[in-house]
Design a protein around this motif. Structure first.
Motif, PDB file in Angstrom:
ATOM      1  N   TYR A  23       0.857  -1.197  -0.272  1.00  0.00           N
ATOM      2  CA  TYR A  23      -0.213   0.063   0.195  1.00  0.00           C
ATOM      3  C   TYR A  23       0.997   1.369  -0.043  1.00  0.00           C
ATOM      4  N   MET A  29      -0.372   5.356  -0.279  1.00  0.00           N
ATOM      5  CA  MET A  29      -1.681   5.766   0.840  1.00  0.00           C
ATOM      6  C   MET A  29      -1.223   6.111   1.695  1.00  0.00           C
ATOM      7  N   ASP A  30      -2.164   6.815   2.982  1.00  0.00           N
ATOM      8  CA  ASP A  30      -1.977   7.074   4.130  1.00  0.00           C
ATOM      9  C   ASP A  30      -2.290   6.412   5.324  1.00  0.00           C
ATOM     10  N   THR A  32      -4.473   6.430   7.360  1.00  0.00           N
ATOM     11  CA  THR A  32      -5.440   5.980   7.672  1.00  0.00           C
ATOM     12  C   THR A  32      -6.187   5.459   6.492  1.00  0.00           C
ATOM     13  N   SER A  33      -5.802   5.003   5.236  1.00  0.00           N
ATOM     14  CA  SER A  33      -6.498   4.344   4.359  1.00  0.00           C
ATOM     15  C   SER A  33      -5.627   3.739   4.349  1.00  0.00           C
ATOM     16  N   ILE A  34      -5.179   2.823   5.167  1.00  0.00           N
ATOM     17  CA  ILE A  34      -4.121   1.598   5.349  1.00  0.00           C
ATOM     18  C   ILE A  34      -4.934   0.914   5.889  1.00  0.00           C
ATOM     19  N   TYR A  35      -4.681   1.631   7.364  1.00  0.00           N
ATOM     20  CA  TYR A  35      -6.141   1.675   8.714  1.00  0.00           C
ATOM     21  C   TYR A  35      -6.973   0.630   7.983  1.00  0.00           C
ATOM     22  N   THR A  36      -7.498   1.374   7.518  1.00  0.00           N
ATOM     23  CA  THR A  36      -9.411   1.194   6.964  1.00  0.00           C
ATOM     24  C   THR A  36      -9.204  -0.490   5.870  1.00  0.00           C
ATOM     25  N   LEU A  37      -8.686  -0.960   5.505  1.00  0.00           N
ATOM     26  CA  LEU A  37      -8.458  -1.761   4.733  1.00  0.00           C
ATOM     27  C   LEU A  37      -7.830  -3.015   5.194  1.00  0.00           C
TER      28      LEU A  37
END
Length: 79
Positions: A23, A29-30, A32-37
Protein backbone atom coordinates in the motif's frame (compact mmCIF):
# COMPACT_ATOMS: atom_id res chain seq x y z
CA UNK A 1 16.21 3.48 18.09
CA UNK A 2 15.98 0.10 16.37
CA UNK A 3 15.52 -1.63 19.72
CA UNK A 4 12.43 0.49 20.34
CA UNK A 5 10.89 -0.13 16.92
CA UNK A 6 11.53 -3.86 16.42
CA UNK A 7 9.18 -5.11 19.19
CA UNK A 8 6.39 -3.01 17.75
CA UNK A 9 6.63 -4.80 14.42
CA UNK A 10 6.00 -8.13 16.15
CA UNK A 11 2.41 -7.16 16.73
CA UNK A 12 1.78 -7.05 12.98
CA UNK A 13 1.88 -10.34 11.10
CA UNK A 14 4.16 -10.91 8.12
CA UNK A 15 1.14 -10.86 5.83
CA UNK A 16 0.01 -7.54 7.26
CA UNK A 17 3.49 -6.05 6.85
CA UNK A 18 3.56 -7.22 3.23
CA UNK A 19 0.19 -5.56 2.62
CA UNK A 20 1.33 -2.36 4.32
CA UNK A 21 4.48 -2.25 2.20
CA UNK A 22 2.40 -2.79 -0.96
CA UNK A 23 0.00 0.00 0.00
CA UNK A 24 2.84 2.41 0.82
CA UNK A 25 5.04 1.66 -2.20
CA UNK A 26 2.53 0.99 -4.95
CA UNK A 27 -0.51 2.84 -3.70
CA UNK A 28 1.08 5.86 -1.98
CA UNK A 29 -1.59 5.48 0.67
CA UNK A 30 -1.65 7.18 4.05
CA UNK A 31 -1.95 5.46 7.42
CA UNK A 32 -5.65 6.20 7.80
CA UNK A 33 -6.55 4.52 4.52
CA UNK A 34 -4.29 1.57 5.23
CA UNK A 35 -5.81 1.14 8.71
CA UNK A 36 -9.29 0.87 7.21
CA UNK A 37 -8.17 -1.76 4.70
CA UNK A 38 -6.31 -3.79 7.33
CA UNK A 39 -9.30 -3.76 9.70
CA UNK A 40 -11.42 -5.13 6.86
CA UNK A 41 -8.90 -7.78 5.76
CA UNK A 42 -7.88 -8.87 9.27
CA UNK A 43 -10.97 -8.41 11.49
CA UNK A 44 -9.72 -10.67 14.31
CA UNK A 45 -6.20 -9.20 14.46
CA UNK A 46 -5.64 -6.24 16.81
CA UNK A 47 -4.02 -3.34 14.98
CA UNK A 48 -2.45 -0.62 17.05
CA UNK A 49 -2.30 2.66 15.17
CA UNK A 50 1.12 3.53 16.55
CA UNK A 51 2.51 0.23 15.21
CA UNK A 52 0.92 0.94 11.85
CA UNK A 53 2.37 4.47 11.74
CA UNK A 54 5.83 3.10 12.54
CA UNK A 55 5.56 0.44 9.82
CA UNK A 56 4.37 2.96 7.23
CA UNK A 57 7.21 5.31 8.14
CA UNK A 58 9.82 2.53 7.92
CA UNK A 59 8.60 1.38 4.50
CA UNK A 60 8.40 4.94 3.26
CA UNK A 61 11.98 5.60 4.40
CA UNK A 62 13.18 2.36 2.82
CA UNK A 63 11.72 3.21 -0.58
CA UNK A 64 12.47 6.95 -0.55
CA UNK A 65 16.13 7.18 0.52
CA UNK A 66 16.60 10.55 -1.19
CA UNK A 67 14.05 12.19 1.06
CA UNK A 68 16.17 12.07 4.22
CA UNK A 69 16.60 14.89 6.68
CA UNK A 70 19.25 17.60 6.41
CA UNK A 71 21.73 15.87 8.72
CA UNK A 72 21.63 12.73 6.57
CA UNK A 73 22.22 14.79 3.43
CA UNK A 74 25.15 16.59 5.03
CA UNK A 75 26.65 13.31 6.17
CA UNK A 76 26.29 11.90 2.65
CA UNK A 77 28.01 14.95 1.16
CA UNK A 78 30.84 14.80 3.67
CA UNK A 79 31.68 11.16 2.79
Amino acid sequence: MIQEIVPRFRKLTKEMLADIEKYVVQGWMDSTSIYTLLKHDYPNQPIHKKDLYNAVYQFWQKHNPGDGDASQMLQLLMD
